[in-house]
Motif scaffolding. Structure first.
Motif, PDB file in Angstrom:
ATOM      1  N   LEU A  46       0.813  -1.218   0.000  1.00  0.00           N
ATOM      2  CA  LEU A  46       0.000   0.000   0.000  1.00  0.00           C
ATOM      3  C   LEU A  46       0.850   1.274   0.000  1.00  0.00           C
ATOM      4  N   LEU A  52      -9.624   3.186   0.388  1.00  0.00           N
ATOM      5  CA  LEU A  52      -9.427   1.811  -0.067  1.00  0.00           C
ATOM      6  C   LEU A  52     -10.778   1.190  -0.406  1.00  0.00           C
ATOM      7  N   ASP A  97     -13.157  -1.353   1.737  1.00  0.00           N
ATOM      8  CA  ASP A  97     -13.994  -0.869   2.831  1.00  0.00           C
ATOM      9  C   ASP A  97     -15.126  -0.009   2.273  1.00  0.00           C
ATOM     10  N   TYR A 128      -5.612  -6.399  10.471  1.00  0.00           N
ATOM     11  CA  TYR A 128      -5.603  -4.947  10.245  1.00  0.00           C
ATOM     12  C   TYR A 128      -4.315  -4.301  10.743  1.00  0.00           C
ATOM     13  N   GLY A 129      -4.121  -3.046  10.360  1.00  0.00           N
ATOM     14  CA  GLY A 129      -3.185  -2.198  11.069  1.00  0.00           C
ATOM     15  C   GLY A 129      -3.887  -1.818  12.367  1.00  0.00           C
ATOM     16  N   GLU A 159       1.333  -2.989  11.875  1.00  0.00           N
ATOM     17  CA  GLU A 159       0.582  -3.637  10.791  1.00  0.00           C
ATOM     18  C   GLU A 159       0.333  -5.105  11.113  1.00  0.00           C
ATOM     19  N   LYS A 160      -0.909  -5.513  11.098  1.00  0.00           N
ATOM     20  CA  LYS A 160      -1.341  -6.912  11.272  1.00  0.00           C
ATOM     21  C   LYS A 160      -0.579  -7.653  12.382  1.00  0.00           C
ATOM     22  N   ILE A 182      -7.230  -0.003  11.902  1.00  0.00           N
ATOM     23  CA  ILE A 182      -7.193   1.028  10.851  1.00  0.00           C
ATOM     24  C   ILE A 182      -8.121   0.586   9.723  1.00  0.00           C
ATOM     25  N   ILE A 183      -9.029   1.464   9.338  1.00  0.00           N
ATOM     26  CA  ILE A 183      -9.974   1.204   8.252  1.00  0.00           C
ATOM     27  C   ILE A 183      -9.528   2.046   7.051  1.00  0.00           C
ATOM     28  N   GLY A 184      -9.889   1.631   5.845  1.00  0.00           N
ATOM     29  CA  GLY A 184      -9.316   2.236   4.643  1.00  0.00           C
ATOM     30  C   GLY A 184      -9.728   3.654   4.284  1.00  0.00           C
ATOM     31  N   TYR A 195      -8.021   7.626   4.954  1.00  0.00           N
ATOM     32  CA  TYR A 195      -6.919   8.383   5.551  1.00  0.00           C
ATOM     33  C   TYR A 195      -6.910   9.803   5.008  1.00  0.00           C
ATOM     34  N   GLN A 243       4.857  -1.023   3.647  1.00  0.00           N
ATOM     35  CA  GLN A 243       3.605  -0.789   4.370  1.00  0.00           C
ATOM     36  C   GLN A 243       3.399   0.688   4.696  1.00  0.00           C
ATOM     37  N   THR A 269       1.456   1.661   7.021  1.00  0.00           N
ATOM     38  CA  THR A 269       1.426   1.720   8.491  1.00  0.00           C
ATOM     39  C   THR A 269       2.825   1.990   9.057  1.00  0.00           C
TER      40      THR A 269
HETATM   41  C1  G1P Z   1      -4.640  -2.295   4.512  1.00  0.00           C
HETATM   42  C2  G1P Z   1      -3.706  -1.644   5.545  1.00  0.00           C
HETATM   43  C3  G1P Z   1      -4.172  -1.986   6.964  1.00  0.00           C
HETATM   44  C4  G1P Z   1      -5.626  -1.597   7.134  1.00  0.00           C
HETATM   45  C5  G1P Z   1      -6.509  -2.214   6.031  1.00  0.00           C
HETATM   46  C6  G1P Z   1      -7.920  -1.634   6.087  1.00  0.00           C
HETATM   47  O1  G1P Z   1      -4.464  -3.700   4.598  1.00  0.00           O
HETATM   48  O2  G1P Z   1      -2.384  -2.088   5.324  1.00  0.00           O
HETATM   49  O3  G1P Z   1      -3.380  -1.297   7.890  1.00  0.00           O
HETATM   50  O4  G1P Z   1      -6.071  -2.016   8.416  1.00  0.00           O
HETATM   51  O5  G1P Z   1      -5.986  -1.936   4.737  1.00  0.00           O
HETATM   52  O6  G1P Z   1      -8.757  -2.204   5.138  1.00  0.00           O
HETATM   53  P1  G1P Z   1      -5.011  -4.720   3.470  1.00  0.00           P
HETATM   54  O7  G1P Z   1      -6.418  -5.045   3.873  1.00  0.00           O
HETATM   55  O8  G1P Z   1      -4.923  -4.012   2.164  1.00  0.00           O
HETATM   56  O9  G1P Z   1      -4.109  -5.913   3.563  1.00  0.00           O
END
Ligand code: G1P
Length: 288
Positions: free
Chosen positions: A109, A129, A132, A170-171, A190-191, A203-205, A207, A229, A231
């Motif tokens: 990302l 993102l 979401d 998630y982050g 992150e995760k 963290i939701i998509g 920002y 990342q 994050t």
């Molecule tokens: C990404 C981000 C993560 C966040 C998430 C939200 O992860 O890296 O920090 O919590 O989006 O949807 P992904 O879902 O793309 O792996």
């Protein structure tokens, strides 16, 4: 400074949704009667975004086509005198200005967002993102974040409390202090595995970022999977200035996941003006 630009990273492979996403983008899966990505574009436009920068990749051409004029279709509808449908499809390409930049390799990302650096320029910007999908009655989620940014003049991240068994997807933020929905962040990871998660605030998509983030992304090393990342870059940014996490109002669906997508489909169909009543009676007929 007014937020007018939004970056939409859409180069992801959609592996969680195979085989549906083998040859077509996950962003184009249809939620009731519109592709997922259109909901997110409409959220941004409702919040005052004027330019959307898609960070795209191979086999994503249908996203560009969807937000472009469709001259043959328009001519056909014009000939038929179907002005309702004509307005509906014209509106899609006229909602705002769309730009495209390619992410040649799936390197995370942070790497995707860095691709938009030149198009964003020297101003704060939004990131949305497409996995979401956030339903709100009036106040789009990204608009809520924009208002927090206007008050704090700092980056703002959407956060949501998730069940403990989901934090590792998630982050996760480490809140230093909270005032209502607003959390001042002291760290993020992150995760993380559950025992390393600093909280259950995921963290939701959505920002709001400041252009300095590009420098932090540039100096972020790829993780073990070769992904840069966002994050990690945001965590480093905390040495430079504050970042806030905002528990937005609204219902969020993880539409990149099969069950999340089904939940969104059912609930959006039930809310639909045209289909809601008939769909509700259909569902009740299944229960008996
Ligand atoms: C990404 C981000 C993560 C966040 C998430 C939200 O992860 O890296 O920090 O919590 O989006 O949807 P992904 O879902 O793309 O792996």
């Amino acid at each position: 400074m007014k937020i007018t630009k939004a970056v939409f990273p859409v180069a992801g492979m959609g592996t969680r949704f195979l085989p549906a996403t083998k040859a077509s983008p996950k962003e184009m899966l249809s939620l009731v009667d519109k592709p997922l990505i259109q909901y997110v574009v409409e959220e941004a436009v409702d919040a005052g975004i004027e330019q959307i920068i898609f960070v795209t990749g191979r086999s994503k051409n249908s996203i560009e086509d969807h937000f472009d004029r469709s001259v043959e279709l328009e001519l056909l509808l014009e000939r038929k005198g179907d002005t309702k449908k004509l307005d509906l499809i014209r509106h899609i390409s006229e909602m705002c200005e769309f730009s495209y930049v390619r992410q040649k390799e799936p390197k995370g990302l942070g790497h995707a967002i860095l691709k938009a650096k030149n198009l964003v320029g020297d101003q704060p910007f939004a990131v949305l993102l497409g996995d979401d999908i956030i339903h709100t009655e009036k106040d789009p989620a990204i608009g809520q974040l924009i208002r927090v940014h206007e008050q704090t003049n700092s980056p703002v991240i959407a956060v949501e409390r998730v069940p403990e068994n989901e934090v590792s997807a998630y982050g996760v933020i480490d809140p230093e202090s909270a005032e209502g929905r607003l959390n001042k962040i002291k760290g993020m990871v992150e995760k993380p595995p559950l025992d390393k998660a600093p909280s259950n605030l995921a963290i939701i998509g959505r920002y709001i970022l400041s252009p300095e983030i590009f420098d932090f992304i540039e100096s972020t090393a790829p993780d073990a999977q070769g992904e840069v990342q966002l994050t990690t870059a945001l965590n480093d940014f905390l040495q430079h200035g504050p970042i806030y996490g905002y528990e937005f109002e609204g219902t969020r669906y993880d539409a990149g996941d099969k069950l999340g997508f089904l939940k969104a489909t059912v609930e959006y169909a039930l809310r639909s003006d045209k289909l809601g009543d008939r769909f509700r009676s259909y569902l009740s007929s299944l229960e008996t």
